[in-house]
Write a protein that holds these residues in place. Structure first.
Motif, PDB file in Angstrom:
ATOM      1  N   GLN A  90     -11.080  -5.279   4.603  1.00 45.56           N
ATOM      2  CA  GLN A  90     -11.296  -6.275   3.556  1.00 45.56           C
ATOM      3  C   GLN A  90     -12.422  -5.866   2.587  1.00 45.56           C
ATOM      4  O   GLN A  90     -12.246  -5.932   1.370  1.00 45.56           O
ATOM      5  CB  GLN A  90     -11.609  -7.640   4.191  1.00 45.56           C
ATOM      6  CG  GLN A  90     -11.697  -8.770   3.173  1.00 45.56           C
ATOM      7  CD  GLN A  90     -10.414  -8.936   2.389  1.00 45.56           C
ATOM      8  OE1 GLN A  90      -9.326  -8.968   2.959  1.00 45.56           O
ATOM      9  NE2 GLN A  90     -10.521  -9.020   1.061  1.00 45.56           N
ATOM     10  N   ASP A  93     -11.037  -3.192   0.268  1.00 47.94           N
ATOM     11  CA  ASP A  93     -10.149  -3.748  -0.760  1.00 47.94           C
ATOM     12  C   ASP A  93     -10.956  -4.448  -1.851  1.00 47.94           C
ATOM     13  O   ASP A  93     -10.651  -4.330  -3.049  1.00 47.94           O
ATOM     14  CB  ASP A  93      -9.156  -4.720  -0.126  1.00 47.94           C
ATOM     15  CG  ASP A  93      -7.958  -4.007   0.489  1.00 47.94           C
ATOM     16  OD1 ASP A  93      -7.655  -2.892   0.020  1.00 47.94           O
ATOM     17  OD2 ASP A  93      -7.336  -4.562   1.409  1.00 47.94           O
ATOM     18  N   ASP A  94     -11.993  -5.186  -1.435  1.00 50.91           N
ATOM     19  CA  ASP A  94     -12.839  -5.859  -2.430  1.00 50.91           C
ATOM     20  C   ASP A  94     -13.549  -4.832  -3.321  1.00 50.91           C
ATOM     21  O   ASP A  94     -13.692  -5.045  -4.539  1.00 50.91           O
ATOM     22  CB  ASP A  94     -13.878  -6.741  -1.731  1.00 50.91           C
ATOM     23  CG  ASP A  94     -13.235  -7.925  -1.004  1.00 50.91           C
ATOM     24  OD1 ASP A  94     -12.080  -8.262  -1.345  1.00 50.91           O
ATOM     25  OD2 ASP A  94     -13.893  -8.482  -0.104  1.00 50.91           O
ATOM     26  N   VAL A  96     -12.453  -1.889  -4.096  1.00 55.02           N
ATOM     27  CA  VAL A  96     -11.455  -1.333  -5.015  1.00 55.02           C
ATOM     28  C   VAL A  96     -11.318  -2.227  -6.240  1.00 55.02           C
ATOM     29  O   VAL A  96     -11.265  -1.764  -7.386  1.00 55.02           O
ATOM     30  CB  VAL A  96     -10.106  -1.138  -4.303  1.00 55.02           C
ATOM     31  CG1 VAL A  96      -9.002  -0.829  -5.313  1.00 55.02           C
ATOM     32  CG2 VAL A  96     -10.195  -0.037  -3.262  1.00 55.02           C
ATOM     33  N   ASP A  97     -11.275  -3.549  -6.001  1.00 52.61           N
ATOM     34  CA  ASP A  97     -11.160  -4.486  -7.122  1.00 52.61           C
ATOM     35  C   ASP A  97     -12.395  -4.397  -8.030  1.00 52.61           C
ATOM     36  O   ASP A  97     -12.277  -4.466  -9.269  1.00 52.61           O
ATOM     37  CB  ASP A  97     -11.004  -5.910  -6.599  1.00 52.61           C
ATOM     38  CG  ASP A  97      -9.672  -6.111  -5.874  1.00 52.61           C
ATOM     39  OD1 ASP A  97      -8.725  -5.351  -6.191  1.00 52.61           O
ATOM     40  OD2 ASP A  97      -9.578  -7.002  -5.011  1.00 52.61           O
ATOM     41  N   ASP A  98     -13.575  -4.275  -7.430  1.00 52.45           N
ATOM     42  CA  ASP A  98     -14.805  -4.183  -8.235  1.00 52.45           C
ATOM     43  C   ASP A  98     -14.845  -2.881  -9.042  1.00 52.45           C
ATOM     44  O   ASP A  98     -15.301  -2.862 -10.194  1.00 52.45           O
ATOM     45  CB  ASP A  98     -16.030  -4.261  -7.325  1.00 52.45           C
ATOM     46  CG  ASP A  98     -16.188  -5.636  -6.682  1.00 52.45           C
ATOM     47  OD1 ASP A  98     -15.653  -6.616  -7.250  1.00 52.45           O
ATOM     48  OD2 ASP A  98     -16.841  -5.719  -5.612  1.00 52.45           O
ATOM     49  N   LYS A 100     -12.398  -1.261 -10.306  1.00 55.80           N
ATOM     50  CA  LYS A 100     -11.481  -1.316 -11.447  1.00 55.80           C
ATOM     51  C   LYS A 100     -12.120  -1.961 -12.671  1.00 55.80           C
ATOM     52  O   LYS A 100     -11.670  -1.748 -13.803  1.00 55.80           O
ATOM     53  CB  LYS A 100     -10.216  -2.077 -11.065  1.00 55.80           C
ATOM     54  CG  LYS A 100      -9.338  -1.370 -10.045  1.00 55.80           C
ATOM     55  CD  LYS A 100      -8.125  -2.216  -9.678  1.00 55.80           C
ATOM     56  CE  LYS A 100      -7.237  -1.497  -8.673  1.00 55.80           C
ATOM     57  NZ  LYS A 100      -6.054  -2.334  -8.273  1.00 55.80           N
ATOM     58  N   LYS A 101     -13.175  -2.744 -12.470  1.00 52.81           N
ATOM     59  CA  LYS A 101     -13.822  -3.457 -13.569  1.00 52.81           C
ATOM     60  C   LYS A 101     -14.871  -2.588 -14.289  1.00 52.81           C
ATOM     61  O   LYS A 101     -15.397  -2.992 -15.328  1.00 52.81           O
ATOM     62  CB  LYS A 101     -14.496  -4.721 -13.032  1.00 52.81           C
ATOM     63  CG  LYS A 101     -13.529  -5.686 -12.365  1.00 52.81           C
ATOM     64  CD  LYS A 101     -14.274  -6.852 -11.723  1.00 52.81           C
ATOM     65  CE  LYS A 101     -13.321  -7.765 -10.964  1.00 52.81           C
ATOM     66  NZ  LYS A 101     -14.057  -8.871 -10.286  1.00 52.81           N
ATOM     67  N   SER A 110      -6.329   2.610  -3.851  1.00 47.79           N
ATOM     68  CA  SER A 110      -6.775   2.113  -2.552  1.00 47.79           C
ATOM     69  C   SER A 110      -6.211   2.997  -1.443  1.00 47.79           C
ATOM     70  O   SER A 110      -5.056   3.439  -1.514  1.00 47.79           O
ATOM     71  CB  SER A 110      -6.307   0.680  -2.363  1.00 47.79           C
ATOM     72  OG  SER A 110      -6.527   0.262  -1.030  1.00 47.79           O
ATOM     73  N   SER A 113      -2.859   1.753  -0.158  1.00 44.26           N
ATOM     74  CA  SER A 113      -1.727   1.647  -1.066  1.00 44.26           C
ATOM     75  C   SER A 113      -0.498   2.330  -0.476  1.00 44.26           C
ATOM     76  O   SER A 113      -0.576   3.408   0.129  1.00 44.26           O
ATOM     77  CB  SER A 113      -2.070   2.270  -2.418  1.00 44.26           C
ATOM     78  OG  SER A 113      -0.928   2.334  -3.248  1.00 44.26           O
TER      79      SER A 113
END
Length: 909
Positions: A90, A93-94, A96-98, A100-101, A110, A113
């Motif tokens: 988890q 994954d978080d 990875v989202d950060d 991308k910004k 990821s 993926s």
């Protein structure tokens, strides 16, 4: 050359304030330009025309998501846990989202993926996050890099205790080299050597001052040039290294000659002029060989290497200019303070060439190495031959994060990836091509990927996909071995060897690219360039050496000695960086291949530096030889005269290069080691041991040259023979005599034919004379000789205060020659020659002017000249004295009948 530099030294002494002011102004202006317009360094490497570069350029348009640089974040789970556990999955994954910004981040893959495979290690102990960025490595801002580090740090805080997170990859694989305190150690050592050499703090400080001044200007120029071209961070470091070393050495040779002449009693102005003329001539030639070698780097056809060579050559060129202009001006300001005090009584009267006490060591050395020259030559060749053997194992590659220090985050990431995923994940290949004709792009990419997977050396194919428009596909290939291994190089060749197969089977034109493929292509292209580079540089320098030393054997011997030095230098680099000998002692982060362009850099720079010592040492030997000493004695006296200075120069050069060895930059460190070892070998084993032994063995034959070649090649006159002749004639033909022309026993030959027999004459300024002989060829030869247009003229000749033939170019600029033998409009031809305002005008073939109107017009023109202010001296050449007298009144002394006559009728046809 020596005469020109003598005049330059005189000018620098007279206008010392102006010269210093101009240099200071230049430094200020160029420094301001660097601050205002400099854009920083760009370490991106492109190699136009290669498969990898063409494919990479194509991807920028068709598949921009994978064309930019990339970063890696590796996560290692604590002992006993896996990256698939919820406590790790988890937060990853978080993260990875950060990621991308973050600005300039184009894609984040990821490890979980379903589109990629291989991002989780086989035992699930590690996961790899791949960050694709929009732009090349040096287009990514420092802010973006820091945000990536911060994201990795935040991820680490959110993971269970014992987890490891490290950020690295291509984006972080190179560090910008910086100047540190260790580089200053080389300057301190140089100052100590200079103080020991000169015994004077002032004399020791001047070479450092001028070298640092020259380096300041060249570095400012390089940084200013970043406004118009890309320059790698290695470029200013190489320019600094070379500029500092040669700047100190060149100044050392000139100051050493200056102090020797002051010790002998010369006045300060005269000593400065002669030092610039003699030692300065050697500096010009030595600098020219280094510049040729550095500019020869462009043979490789690699832009960044060409820029590196041009920048380094610029630094050397500036060092030469500073030594020939700024240094003499500073010597003028120093005045009598540089005159050394007598330390030894002069040699007993009646003895010659007595060696000063401080040179007894070098006298003993040269006598030892020349006592049995064949033994010396054999021993040196054997030792250096053995030292060159390790060079056979030299391996080349572009540097990556594996060569960084162990405490570097990118290096730690590199090692963790190698440990958990395999070395190949640090050097993935990209296979790409157009698939626009395919009706099943996904299936096509899978089929090609399946075939590539079967190749030897392939560890995995984690991704095979078309782009969004389905016109271009990429396949990521993970080699089994590291990016700098021979096995990975072979894999690239194997994939490329299947090009025609894929074209026939799938109608796809595939290419291999990526950072690893680019490095392989760079190494290949540089290897192919070594032979033409060597031929160009060595060939041009052989010509220059032949011009300087008027010898066939000396240039060949110099070049063969250079090859021994290069072999030993390559051998030392291989032992340290390839085999690990003394690697820990100098802080080598990892043994293995060295930077791809090291061989061509070492070959180029070492050739120039080797020729420096060759010129400085052998020119003094030849100087003594041409001034009357026998060949064996000239070797001894010339060696003793120059050995102390050559030794100091070599120690300084070695110290400067060695000071760069502790640098962490993986590009500079092996170059610094190679240059330090190469200079040591070349200076002490080749030039100061092998060279005197060879010259002693050859004797007079060392200075033999075919007459036809001697006549064909221009003379460089490093020994200052022409200057010596000019100084001897300074008060000839009389201390206060004022002659436009003075010649004794002037003659001109062509091969074995004598065109003009020995003739003597005097011509006063602003007078008109006739030059008459039975042979028109003799008249033409005399006129062309007196206007500096026949270099074969012999005798004692001075025109407008300049000695011929050595000052021929200067005489030609000040004189005019016009032939009327086939002139259509003789009056206009003479008027055009007068329009150039010569101080001496030779008018040949006036007896060919038969038209009465032309003769009248010519006579009127000459009468006008005779009454004008600032009139030149005029020589009228003809075979009929009446033809000259009809044109204009001649001066009475022209036909006095004694040795000063200009009447040459006794010269036979």
């Amino acid at each position: 050359m020596s005469s020109f530099l003598y005049s330059l030294g005189r000018f620098a002494h007279r206008a010392r304030g102006l010269v210093v002011g101009i240099w200071v102004l230049l430094l200020a202006l160029i420094g301001a330009a660097a601050l205002l317009f400099g854009q920083g360094m760009d370490n991106s490497i492109s190699i136009p025309g290669t498969e990898s570069q063409n494919a990479l350029s194509s991807l920028e348009t068709t598949f921009p998501e994978v064309s930019g640089t990339s970063a890696q974040i590796i996560v290692v789970a604590p002992d006993g846990e896996t990256v698939t556990d919820a406590a790790l999955e988890q937060p990853i994954d978080d993260a990875v989202d950060d990621l991308k910004k973050i600005d300039q981040v184009d894609e984040v893959v990821s490890p979980y993926s379903s589109d990629v495979s291989g991002s989780i290690s086989d035992n699930e102990s590690a996961a790899l996050i791949t960050v694709q960025l929009d732009g090349s490595t040096f287009e990514i801002s420092d802010t973006t890099k820091q945000e990536l580090r911060d994201a990795a740090s935040d991820l680490h805080e959110n993971l269970p205790d014992g987890s490891t997170v490290s950020v690295g990859g291509e984006l972080f694989s190179q560090n910008m080299p910086t100047i540190g305190i260790l580089e200053g150690v080389g300057v301190v050592v140089a100052l100590a050597v200079l103080i020991l050499t000169f015994g004077s703090l002032l004399a020791a400080g001047l070479p450092l001052l001028t070298a640092l001044f020259g380096v300041g200007i060249s570095m400012a120029l390089i940084f200013a040039a970043t406004a118009v071209t890309s320059i790698t961070s290695t470029t200013p470091m190489l320019a600094l290294m070379l500029g500092l070393a040669v700047g100190i050495d060149y100044a050392l040779f000139i100051i050493s000659r200056h102090r020797d002449q002051l010790r002998d009693g010369l006045s300060v102005p005269e000593s400065i002029a002669r030092s610039v003329a003699t030692a300065g001539s050697a500096v010009v030639f030595a600098g020219l060989t280094v510049v040729i070698a550095l500019l020869g780097l462009s043979v490789a056809g690699i832009p960044f290497l060409t820029v590196m060579g041009v920048a380094a050559a610029l630094g050397v060129g500036i060092a030469v200019l500073v030594s020939l202009t700024l240094l003499p001006a500073l010597l003028a300001f120093s005045g009598e303070r540089l005159r050394p005090k007598a330390k030894r009584a002069k040699a007993a009267k009646g003895t010659t060439d007595a060696a000063p006490a401080q040179n007894r060591f070098f006298l003993g050395w040269v006598r030892a190495v020349t006592k049995h020259p064949i033994v010396t030559i054999t021993a040196v060749i054997a030792v250096l031959g053995v030292a060159s053997v390790p060079a056979l194992g030299l391996r080349l590659a572009l540097p990556d994060a594996g060569g960084l220090p162990e405490d570097n985050s990118a290096r730690q990431t590199y090692d963790l990836v190698s440990e958990h995923f395999g070395e190949g994940y640090n050097g993935m290949l990209i296979v790409t091509g157009s698939i626009i004709t395919s009706t099943d792009p996904l299936g096509l990419m899978d089929d090609i990927a399946d075939e590539i997977t079967q190749l030897d050396g392939v560890a995995a194919v984690p991704l095979a996909t078309p782009n969004r428009s389905a016109d271009t596909g990429i396949i990521q290939v993970v080699p089994e071995h590291g990016p700098d291994s021979d096995q990975t190089k072979q894999l690239v060749h194997d994939i490329r060897a299947l090009h025609d197969h894929f074209l026939d089977e799938y109608d796809v034109d595939l290419s291999v690219t990526g950072f690893t493929a680019v490095g392989i292509d760079v190494s290949t292209k540089l290897g192919q360039a070594l032979l033409p580079f060597g031929i160009l540089v060595v060939g041009l320098s052989l010509v220059l050496l032949t011009m300087v030393f008027r010898s066939i054997a000396v240039p060949i011997k110099a070049t063969l000695g250079y090859l021994l030095s290069v072999g030993a230098s390559f051998g030392a680099v291989t032992l340290v960086f390839g085999d690990g000998v003394l690697a820990d002692a100098i802080g080598v982060a990892r043994t293995g291949p060295v930077i791809s362009f090291l061989p061509i850099i070492l070959m180029g720079v070492l050739f120039g530096l080797a020729m420096d010592y060759e010129v400085f040492l052998v020119s003094r030997i030849r100087e003594d030889y041409v001034h009357g000493k026998n060949a064996r004695r000239a070797v001894e006296t010339g060696f003793v005269s120059s050995a102390k200075v050559v030794t100091a120069a070599a120690v300084i050069m070695i110290s400067v290069f060695a000071a760069f060895i502790p640098m962490e930059d993986v590009n500079i460190k092996p170059i610094a080691v190679g240059l330090a070892v190469g200079v040591f070998v070349d200076a002490f084993l080749v030039r100061m041991t092998l060279v005197p032994a060879v010259l002693a063995l050859l004797g007079d034959k060392a200075w033999w040259m075919p007459r036809w070649l001697d006549r064909a090649l221009p003379s460089f006159d490093v020994e200052g023979e022409a200057l010596e002749h000019e100084l001897q004639l300074a008060e000839w033909p009389a201390p206060d005599a004022d002659f436009a022309v003075a010649a004794d026993d002037m003659s001109v030959t062509a091969g074995s034919e004598t065109i003009l027999r020995p003739t003597s004459l005097r011509v006063a300024p602003a007078t008109t004379h006739a030059l008459v002989a039975d042979s028109a060829r003799a008249v033409t030869a005399a006129l062309m000789a007196l206007t500096g247009r026949v270099p074969q003229a012999t005798g004692t000749i001075k025109v407008l205060g300049l000695v011929l033939p050595s000052r021929g170019p200067a005489v030609r600029r000040r004189t005019g020659y016009v032939s009327l033998a086939a002139s259509v409009n003789p009056v206009d031809d003479v008027r055009a020659a007068l329009a150039e305002r010569p101080q001496l005008l030779a008018i040949d073939g006036v007896d060919h002017v038969a038209n009465p109107a032309d003769r009248a017009g010519l006579g009127t023109l000459l009468d006008e000249v005779a009454t004008s202010s600032g009139r030149p001296a005029i020589l009228i050449g003809c075979t009929n004295l009446v033809a000259a007298r009809d044109l204009t009144p001649l001066d009475d002394e022209t036909f006095a009948g004694d040795t000063k006559t200009l009447l040459l009728s006794e010269v036979s046809a």
